[in-house]
Design a protein around this motif. Sequence first.
Motif, PDB file in Angstrom:
ATOM      1  N   ALA A 266     -20.868 -15.751 -24.816  1.00 42.80           N
ATOM      2  CA  ALA A 266     -20.328 -14.520 -25.410  1.00 42.80           C
ATOM      3  C   ALA A 266     -19.980 -13.508 -24.324  1.00 42.80           C
ATOM      4  N   HIS A 267     -20.449 -13.745 -23.088  1.00 42.35           N
ATOM      5  CA  HIS A 267     -20.221 -12.804 -21.972  1.00 42.35           C
ATOM      6  C   HIS A 267     -19.408 -13.560 -20.909  1.00 42.35           C
ATOM      7  N   GLY A 268     -19.899 -13.655 -19.689  1.00 39.27           N
ATOM      8  CA  GLY A 268     -19.104 -14.243 -18.596  1.00 39.27           C
ATOM      9  C   GLY A 268     -18.868 -15.733 -18.722  1.00 39.27           C
ATOM     10  N   LYS A 297     -15.350 -18.613 -41.985  1.00 35.02           N
ATOM     11  CA  LYS A 297     -16.701 -18.041 -41.840  1.00 35.02           C
ATOM     12  C   LYS A 297     -17.780 -19.124 -41.737  1.00 35.02           C
ATOM     13  N   ARG A 302     -15.207 -19.990 -32.462  1.00 34.01           N
ATOM     14  CA  ARG A 302     -14.519 -18.714 -32.232  1.00 34.01           C
ATOM     15  C   ARG A 302     -13.423 -18.946 -31.211  1.00 34.01           C
ATOM     16  N   LEU A 303     -12.394 -18.155 -31.281  1.00 39.30           N
ATOM     17  CA  LEU A 303     -11.353 -18.257 -30.267  1.00 39.30           C
ATOM     18  C   LEU A 303     -11.909 -17.640 -28.985  1.00 39.30           C
ATOM     19  N   GLY A 305     -12.329 -16.109 -25.350  1.00 44.59           N
ATOM     20  CA  GLY A 305     -11.401 -15.259 -24.603  1.00 44.59           C
ATOM     21  C   GLY A 305     -10.699 -14.248 -25.493  1.00 44.59           C
ATOM     22  N   PHE A 306     -11.132 -14.166 -26.764  1.00 44.43           N
ATOM     23  CA  PHE A 306     -10.564 -13.188 -27.691  1.00 44.43           C
ATOM     24  C   PHE A 306     -11.671 -12.278 -28.208  1.00 44.43           C
ATOM     25  N   ARG A 309     -16.361  -6.054 -27.644  1.00 45.33           N
ATOM     26  CA  ARG A 309     -17.113  -5.001 -28.327  1.00 45.33           C
ATOM     27  C   ARG A 309     -16.446  -3.635 -28.168  1.00 45.33           C
ATOM     28  N   TYR A 355      -5.771 -11.924 -39.685  1.00 42.55           N
ATOM     29  CA  TYR A 355      -7.202 -11.923 -39.356  1.00 42.55           C
ATOM     30  C   TYR A 355      -7.424 -11.231 -38.016  1.00 42.55           C
ATOM     31  N   LYS A 359      -8.910  -7.271 -37.377  1.00 43.97           N
ATOM     32  CA  LYS A 359     -10.182  -7.102 -36.653  1.00 43.97           C
ATOM     33  C   LYS A 359      -9.962  -6.633 -35.212  1.00 43.97           C
ATOM     34  N   ASN A 364      -9.151 -11.089 -24.002  1.00 47.10           N
ATOM     35  CA  ASN A 364      -9.967 -10.327 -23.058  1.00 47.10           C
ATOM     36  C   ASN A 364      -9.823 -10.909 -21.652  1.00 47.10           C
ATOM     37  N   ASP A 366     -11.343 -12.909 -19.937  1.00 51.38           N
ATOM     38  CA  ASP A 366     -11.623 -14.327 -19.704  1.00 51.38           C
ATOM     39  C   ASP A 366     -10.525 -15.252 -20.203  1.00 51.38           C
TER      40      ASP A 366
HETATM   41  N1  CMC Z   1     -12.726 -15.511 -32.807  1.00 52.21           N
HETATM   42  C1  CMC Z   1     -12.813 -15.359 -34.145  1.00 52.21           C
HETATM   43  N2  CMC Z   1     -13.377 -14.307 -34.752  1.00 52.21           N
HETATM   44  C2  CMC Z   1     -13.895 -13.360 -33.967  1.00 52.21           C
HETATM   45  C3  CMC Z   1     -13.849 -13.437 -32.568  1.00 52.21           C
HETATM   46  C4  CMC Z   1     -13.242 -14.559 -31.985  1.00 52.21           C
HETATM   47  N3  CMC Z   1     -13.163 -14.691 -30.664  1.00 52.21           N
HETATM   48  N4  CMC Z   1     -14.442 -12.347 -32.030  1.00 52.21           N
HETATM   49  C5  CMC Z   1     -14.846 -11.609 -33.063  1.00 52.21           C
HETATM   50  N5  CMC Z   1     -14.521 -12.217 -34.246  1.00 52.21           N
HETATM   51  C6  CMC Z   1     -14.770 -11.682 -35.588  1.00 52.21           C
HETATM   52  C7  CMC Z   1     -16.216 -11.874 -36.002  1.00 52.21           C
HETATM   53  O1  CMC Z   1     -16.408 -13.067 -36.706  1.00 52.21           O
HETATM   54  C8  CMC Z   1     -16.468 -10.652 -36.859  1.00 52.21           C
HETATM   55  O2  CMC Z   1     -15.933 -10.899 -38.130  1.00 52.21           O
HETATM   56  P1  CMC Z   1     -16.631 -10.218 -39.435  1.00 52.21           P
HETATM   57  O3  CMC Z   1     -16.512  -8.739 -39.242  1.00 52.21           O
HETATM   58  O4  CMC Z   1     -15.807 -10.731 -40.571  1.00 52.21           O
HETATM   59  O5  CMC Z   1     -18.041 -10.686 -39.433  1.00 52.21           O
HETATM   60  C9  CMC Z   1     -15.600  -9.571 -36.218  1.00 52.21           C
HETATM   61  O6  CMC Z   1     -14.544 -10.270 -35.535  1.00 52.21           O
HETATM   62  C10 CMC Z   1     -16.344  -8.710 -35.197  1.00 52.21           C
HETATM   63  O7  CMC Z   1     -16.972  -9.586 -34.273  1.00 52.21           O
HETATM   64  P2  CMC Z   1     -18.441  -9.378 -33.724  1.00 52.21           P
HETATM   65  O8  CMC Z   1     -18.983 -10.676 -33.260  1.00 52.21           O
HETATM   66  O9  CMC Z   1     -19.243  -8.599 -34.728  1.00 52.21           O
HETATM   67  O10 CMC Z   1     -18.117  -8.431 -32.494  1.00 52.21           O
HETATM   68  P3  CMC Z   1     -19.025  -8.182 -31.248  1.00 52.21           P
HETATM   69  O11 CMC Z   1     -18.576  -6.910 -30.676  1.00 52.21           O
HETATM   70  O12 CMC Z   1     -20.465  -8.313 -31.613  1.00 52.21           O
HETATM   71  O13 CMC Z   1     -18.687  -9.410 -30.268  1.00 52.21           O
HETATM   72  C11 CMC Z   1     -17.605 -10.719 -28.626  1.00 52.21           C
HETATM   73  C12 CMC Z   1     -17.808  -9.314 -29.203  1.00 52.21           C
HETATM   74  C13 CMC Z   1     -16.849 -10.617 -27.330  1.00 52.21           C
HETATM   75  C14 CMC Z   1     -18.983 -11.350 -28.351  1.00 52.21           C
HETATM   76  C15 CMC Z   1     -16.823 -11.574 -29.655  1.00 52.21           C
HETATM   77  O14 CMC Z   1     -15.540 -11.028 -29.855  1.00 52.21           O
HETATM   78  C16 CMC Z   1     -16.720 -13.036 -29.209  1.00 52.21           C
HETATM   79  O15 CMC Z   1     -17.631 -13.835 -29.493  1.00 52.21           O
HETATM   80  N6  CMC Z   1     -15.602 -13.429 -28.515  1.00 52.21           N
HETATM   81  C17 CMC Z   1     -15.477 -14.757 -27.965  1.00 52.21           C
HETATM   82  C18 CMC Z   1     -16.270 -14.868 -26.687  1.00 52.21           C
HETATM   83  C19 CMC Z   1     -15.607 -14.138 -25.529  1.00 52.21           C
HETATM   84  O16 CMC Z   1     -14.413 -14.244 -25.310  1.00 52.21           O
HETATM   85  N7  CMC Z   1     -16.428 -13.404 -24.769  1.00 52.21           N
HETATM   86  C20 CMC Z   1     -15.964 -12.671 -23.579  1.00 52.21           C
HETATM   87  C21 CMC Z   1     -16.037 -11.204 -23.792  1.00 52.21           C
HETATM   88  S1  CMC Z   1     -15.170 -10.252 -22.536  1.00 52.21           S
HETATM   89  C22 CMC Z   1     -15.899 -10.618 -21.039  1.00 52.21           C
HETATM   90  C23 CMC Z   1     -17.358 -10.415 -20.923  1.00 52.21           C
HETATM   91  O17 CMC Z   1     -18.018  -9.700 -21.676  1.00 52.21           O
HETATM   92  O18 CMC Z   1     -17.914 -11.000 -20.001  1.00 52.21           O
END
Ligand code: CMC
Length: 431
Positions: A266-268, A297, A302-303, A305-306, A309, A355, A359, A364, A366
Motif C-alpha cells: 500500500a506504500h512503497g 467490492k 486493486r489497481l 499505482g492508483f 490518501r 468509479y 473516488k 500516483n 508508483d
Molecule cells: N483500486 C481500486 N479501488 C481503489 C484503489 C485502487 N487502487 N484505491 C482506492 N480505492 C477505493 C477503495 O476501495 C475505497 O472505496 P470505498 O470508498 O467504496 O470503500 C476508496 O477508493 C478509498 O480508498 P481507501 O483505501 O479508503 O483510501 P486510503 O486513503 O485508505 O488508501 C491507498 C490509499 C494508496 C492505500 C489506496 O489508494 C491503494 O491501495 N492504492 C493502491 C496501492 C498504491 O498504489 N499505493 C501507493 C501509494 S503512493 C506511494 C506511497 O505511498 O508510497
Amino acid sequence: MSENTVTIINNATGQQIELPLRNGTEGASVVDISRLYRDLGVLTFDPGFFSTASCHSAITYIDGEKGMLLYRGYPIEQLATHSSYIEVVYLLLYGELPAAEELRRFEAVIGRHTMINEAMRDFLKGFHHDAHPMAMMVGMVGSLSAFYHDSLDIRDPRHREISAHRMIAKMPTIAAACYKHHIGEPIMYPRNHLGYCGNLLRMMYATPCEEYEVNALEEQALNLLFILHADHEQNASASTVRLAGSSQANPFACIASGIASLWGPAHGGANEEVLKMLEEIGDVSNIEKYIAKAKDKDDPFRLMGFGHRVYKNYDPRATIIRDMCYKILEQKADSSNPLFELALRLEEIARKDDYFISKNLYPNVDFYSGIIYRALGIPVNMFTVMFAIARTVGWVAHWMEMMDDPDQRIGRPRQLYDGARLRDYVPLERR
Ligand code: CMC
C-alpha cells in the motif's frame, strides 16, 4: 467564544470546552486537542489518521486538491527541472538551497562516508542469496548502529548530523551490495568522483573485470526519480520513523523501521506490484477485465499505482515520471515499449471510468516509476530499494526536526478498548 477556537460539547454530561485552532503557513487549520482528555475526559478516534495532524513540520507541504507538492516551499516541478538529488538532500536537511561552496563541501562530506565497514560485507553474506533485497536492507541498515556507535548520542546535534550524513552516504553502497549478493557478483566499492546516482549505477552494474561508464541519461533519470521520492511529509514510513525516534531509539534503528514500513504494497512496495500487475494484465485486450476486478467490492484486487490518501488530483510526481518515460525509452530505442503502452492505455481507460472519477483515483508516483527502473535494467525486486535510498533523506530530515523540537515527547497513541471486561482467571482444569 473566540473565532480561533472550536467548542466541544459533551452532550452526555453537558460539559463544554473551547479548544484552540492553530494555523500553519499553508493548508488546513488544526484543532489542538491535547487538553481534551484532561479537561473533558474523552479521547478522539481516528485510526487511519484521516483527520489527524500527528506533528507540526516545516519540511514538505502537499495540497492534495490542487496536486501540489513543495519541499521547503519549492515546487517539485522546479526542483525536478533545475536541481540535483544531492542539492535536494541539502535543502531537505538544512531548510535552504545551498550556495555553490556549501554544495561542494556537502558533496565532499557525503563522499567521505560512502564506504561501509568491511565487516558489513561478512554480515551480508549471512543472508541467503534469494532473500528479498528489502529484507536485507532492513537488516543491513539496522546493523549500522552496531558498526557506527561512535556517533549515537542523540542529545548531541553534531552526532545527529554525522549519523544523518552516514546514512545518506551509505544507503547506495548498502543497496548495491545487497543486489550484488543477490545475483552472486563481487561487491563493488564506491568511487567518489562520481555523483550520487552515477556511483549507485556503477556499484550495481560494474564488475571488477571490466571498465564501466555511467550513461548520462540513465544517471539523469535516476536523479529525477530520487528527487521525486525524497520526501512526502507524514506518510506511513516517515510516521514510523518519528514514532520509533520518539522513544529516543538510535537513528539507524529508526530508519530501519522506516524501510520496513515502506516495504508494504500500500506504500512503497506498490512500484514492484505495478510492474507485476502490468505483466499479469499482459495485453490491452485484458484491461477491461482488470478494471472490473478493481471495482468489484468482493475482489481484493486493486489497481496498483492508483489512488492516494492525500492527492485527490493527479499526483504531480506521476506527470513528471510519465514524461521521463518517453525520454528514456526513446534513448533505449524502445519507444514502443509494450508495458509503457499498456500503462498509458490503462490510465486512459481508468480515468474515463465513473468509479475512478467519483473516488478521485489518479495515478500516483508508483504507477510509472517501474517503467523507468526496468529501462535502467533494475530488477523488479529492487524497485522498493530504490525508493528507500531516495526517501532516506526525508526520514532523516523528519527525525532531525523532531529531535530538535524542545517539546518533543514520546509518541503514545491511546485506544478505544472493546475487549473483555474485568473477569477472574479460570484454572486450566475448569476450562
Ligand atoms: N483500486 C481500486 N479501488 C481503489 C484503489 C485502487 N487502487 N484505491 C482506492 N480505492 C477505493 C477503495 O476501495 C475505497 O472505496 P470505498 O470508498 O467504496 O470503500 C476508496 O477508493 C478509498 O480508498 P481507501 O483505501 O479508503 O483510501 P486510503 O486513503 O485508505 O488508501 C491507498 C490509499 C494508496 C492505500 C489506496 O489508494 C491503494 O491501495 N492504492 C493502491 C496501492 C498504491 O498504489 N499505493 C501507493 C501509494 S503512493 C506511494 C506511497 O505511498 O508510497
